[in-house]
Scaffold this active site. Structure first.
Site, mmCIF file in Angstrom:
data_model
loop_
_atom_site.group_PDB
_atom_site.id
_atom_site.type_symbol
_atom_site.label_atom_id
_atom_site.label_comp_id
_atom_site.label_asym_id
_atom_site.label_seq_id
_atom_site.Cartn_x
_atom_site.Cartn_y
_atom_site.Cartn_z
ATOM 1 N N GLU A 153 -0.274 -22.360 22.492
ATOM 2 C CA GLU A 153 -1.346 -23.194 21.944
ATOM 3 C C GLU A 153 -1.441 -23.213 20.416
ATOM 4 O OE1 GLU A 153 -3.892 -21.671 19.862
ATOM 5 O OE2 GLU A 153 -3.283 -19.731 19.660
ATOM 6 N N PHE A 251 -2.686 -29.608 4.478
ATOM 7 C CA PHE A 251 -2.394 -28.325 4.260
ATOM 8 C C PHE A 251 -1.784 -27.765 3.239
ATOM 9 C CE2 PHE A 251 -2.207 -24.428 6.957
ATOM 10 C CZ PHE A 251 -3.205 -24.704 7.751
ATOM 11 N N CYS A 262 -5.160 -15.823 13.517
ATOM 12 C CA CYS A 262 -3.929 -15.921 13.858
ATOM 13 C C CYS A 262 -2.833 -15.906 12.857
ATOM 14 C CB CYS A 262 -3.577 -17.410 14.370
ATOM 15 S SG CYS A 262 -4.521 -17.793 15.931
HETATM 16 C C1 UDX Z 1 -4.244 -21.571 12.852
HETATM 17 C C2 UDX Z 1 -3.032 -22.741 13.277
HETATM 18 O O1 UDX Z 1 -3.348 -23.867 12.294
HETATM 19 C C3 UDX Z 1 -3.257 -23.108 14.619
HETATM 20 O O2 UDX Z 1 -2.023 -24.002 14.659
HETATM 21 C C4 UDX Z 1 -2.865 -21.883 15.651
HETATM 22 O O3 UDX Z 1 -3.082 -22.001 16.810
HETATM 23 C C5 UDX Z 1 -3.879 -20.769 15.014
HETATM 24 O O4 UDX Z 1 -3.678 -20.444 13.710
HETATM 25 P P1 UDX Z 1 -6.623 -21.362 12.255
HETATM 26 O O5 UDX Z 1 -6.452 -19.882 12.460
HETATM 27 O O6 UDX Z 1 -7.799 -22.000 13.236
HETATM 28 O O7 UDX Z 1 -5.338 -22.093 13.208
HETATM 29 O O8 UDX Z 1 -6.772 -21.890 10.946
HETATM 30 P P2 UDX Z 1 -6.134 -22.935 9.865
HETATM 31 O O9 UDX Z 1 -7.176 -24.020 9.867
HETATM 32 O O10 UDX Z 1 -4.802 -23.066 10.067
HETATM 33 O O11 UDX Z 1 -6.259 -22.193 8.586
HETATM 34 C C6 UDX Z 1 -5.748 -21.045 8.377
HETATM 35 C C7 UDX Z 1 -6.258 -20.312 7.107
HETATM 36 O O12 UDX Z 1 -5.525 -21.077 6.104
HETATM 37 C C8 UDX Z 1 -7.751 -20.234 6.851
HETATM 38 O O13 UDX Z 1 -8.115 -18.843 6.197
HETATM 39 C C9 UDX Z 1 -7.988 -21.412 5.940
HETATM 40 O O14 UDX Z 1 -8.976 -21.482 4.912
HETATM 41 C C10 UDX Z 1 -6.454 -21.409 5.215
HETATM 42 N N1 UDX Z 1 -6.209 -22.860 4.659
HETATM 43 C C11 UDX Z 1 -5.784 -23.765 5.517
HETATM 44 C C12 UDX Z 1 -6.179 -23.017 3.162
HETATM 45 O O15 UDX Z 1 -6.600 -22.191 2.551
HETATM 46 N N2 UDX Z 1 -5.811 -24.147 2.725
HETATM 47 C C13 UDX Z 1 -5.336 -25.086 3.470
HETATM 48 O O16 UDX Z 1 -4.913 -26.223 3.108
HETATM 49 C C14 UDX Z 1 -5.406 -24.991 5.098
#
Ligand code: UDX
Length: 435
Positions: A153, A251, A262
């Site tokens: 996933e 991102f 994750c």
């Molecule tokens: C992540 C993966 O994106 C997803 O594909 C996988 O299945 C599970 O892990 P998620 O944990 O929901 O998803 O969060 P995500 O939106 O990816 O953000 C992860 C971390 O990075 C968060 O702490 C978020 O705040 C941080 N982040 C993300 C940033 O600091 N800057 C960004 O530009 C994006």
């Protein structure tokens, strides 16, 4: 019996955030799905159509599935799999002390369902698992008439339902072409590139994706810190970077470090897999360490603005690891809060989705106003929409001090600087009112 040719009978084991999204979304594609949940409390809530955690759109989808008779829930694993052509395994694979993934739940469900699986059924691992786990599960199931596939996933908390409907790609790993095709057929109504490969490669794609994204954010935060210290404008620097098509603009948001269920777990697990394989993990180790350093930097920005002061009170706005979720796992807010609490700072936290304290010593209140009242500083840790337009006049009336630390870069700094606040933002450093 299937109501139509496209409808498959599916059991989804584990109704947490991944399993429930998978179950409800597969039901929404027209399949007949039974979710297996081992917690009786959670099961009762699901049977009443109530989702026991916050995920946008999910409760509506669960209720639709129940109403249309495409979705049901049970405690009984053996009976559920005895009627399923496909069995999705969506159980937790948490970190162990050495960073490796704990596969004990995957093992126990594999062994428990072994005798009940129907001949020709396919067991599909959706949980994030180390390379080689599908092969290992085949051994645990020990049935020559059952195949095991990997279909990782990529759901992001806060947009899991949308991501299932419209994924960037679907990855299917299985050792026979027939199994790959059968699993791909389940997603025939979803428009996305399908990558079919062997199960080890599929498992590695998942770890590599999360480790890459975590590394990317760490790189972004390294550049942001350089900007904070040298006066560069991170938003422009990162836009300039992202316009290179090889890099891309998504991102690239600087922040307080990454967290969640994750990135930390999967990065540690990949390091452990690499160590076991005798493969170099220097970069990933540095990424983990640098992310911890980012938490310390944010705590230092806050505490250094009060050198010489005593009895500091900080309002922390946002406790979840990002907006759109109630998930507190490995949240940067809690890491930073912990460092501040250890240095004697009092913290009053507010988050729209947190009602009880997740950390000893961290006081939780139910509104922004209560959090900022008498606080010397306000720190935005999670990018919730409701923190974007904080009323500066109201803040001045309620707060004891005039310091704002915006780790998510969501505030219009000029508004608050004009009102007399000193404002620090990720990737920008301090902006202070003219004396
Ligand atoms: C992540 C993966 O994106 C997803 O594909 C996988 O299945 C599970 O892990 P998620 O944990 O929901 O998803 O969060 P995500 O939106 O990816 O953000 C992860 C971390 O990075 C968060 O702490 C978020 O705040 C941080 N982040 C993300 C940033 O600091 N800057 C960004 O530009 C994006």
């Amino acid at each position: 019996m299937a109501a139509n040719e496209d409808q498959a009978h599916i059991a989804v084991i584990g109704c947490g955030y991944v399993g429930l999204t998978t179950a409800a979304s597969l039901a929404n594609l027209g399949h007949s799905v039974i979710g297996v949940e081992s917690s009786l409390e959670r099961l009762e809530s699901l049977q009443e159509g109530k989702v026991p955690f916050f995920e946008p759109e999910l409760e509506e989808l669960v209720n639709l599935g129940i109403e249309e008779n495409h979705l049901a829930f049970t405690f009984d694993l053996k009976s559920a799999v005895s009627q399923a052509q496909f069995v999705f395994v969506c159980v937790p694979t948490p970190s162990q002390d050495d960073g490796s993934a704990d596969l004990s739940v995957v093992r126990s469900v594999s062994e428990e369902m072994s005798d009940s699986l129907i001949s020709g059924s396919i067991v599909i691992l959706k949980s994030t698992v180390p390379i080689g786990t599908s092969v290992q599960v085949e051994e645990w199931i020990d049935r020559s008439d059952v195949e095991v596939a990997s279909n990782p996933e990529f759901l992001q908390a806060g947009r899991a339902v949308a991501a299932f409907k419209n994924p960037d790609r679907i990855i299917i790993g299985a050792n026979t072409l027939a199994t790959r095709e059968k699993v791909a057929e389940l997603y025939s109504k979803v428009s996305a590139p399908v990558v079919c490969t062997d199960s080890r490669s599929a498992e590695l794609i998942k770890y590599a994706s999360n480790a890459y994204l975590a590394s990317r954010i760490t790189f972004v935060n390294n550049i942001a810190e350089l900007c904070e210290k040298t006066g560069g404008e991170a938003s422009t620097v990162l836009r300039g970077l992202g316009l290179d098509k090889r890099i891309g603009e998504a991102f690239l948001q600087p922040g307080p470090g990454w967290g969640g269920s994750c990135f930390p777990k999967d990065t540690r697990a990949l390091i452990s897999v690499a160590a076991e394989a005798g493969s170099d993990a220097t970069l990933l180790n540095a990424v983990l360490e640098s992310n911890e350093t980012r938490f310390a930097q944010i705590a230092a920005v806050i505490s250094e603005s009060f050198i010489g002061h005593e009895e500091i009170q900080v309002a922390m706005l946002g406790l979840t690891f990002k907006a759109g979720t109630d998930d507190l796992r490995e949240s940067p807010s809690l890491k930073v809060a912990s460092l501040l609490l250890n240095s004697g700072v009092k913290i009053v936290g507010y988050d729209p989705h947190v009602t009880t304290t997740p950390l000893n010593g961290l006081e939780i209140v139910q509104s922004v106003e209560e959090a900022v009242k008498d606080s010397d500083a306000l720190v935005v840790m999670t990018e919730w929409e409701r923190f974007v337009d904080l009323d500066s006049e109201e803040l001045i009336k309620l707060m004891a001090g005039k310091i704002i630390v915006d780790t998510r870069n969501i505030l219009n700094s000029k508004t608050y600087v004009d009102a007399g606040f000193s404002v620090w933002q990720a990737g920008q450093g301090w902006k202070k009112p003219l004396k």
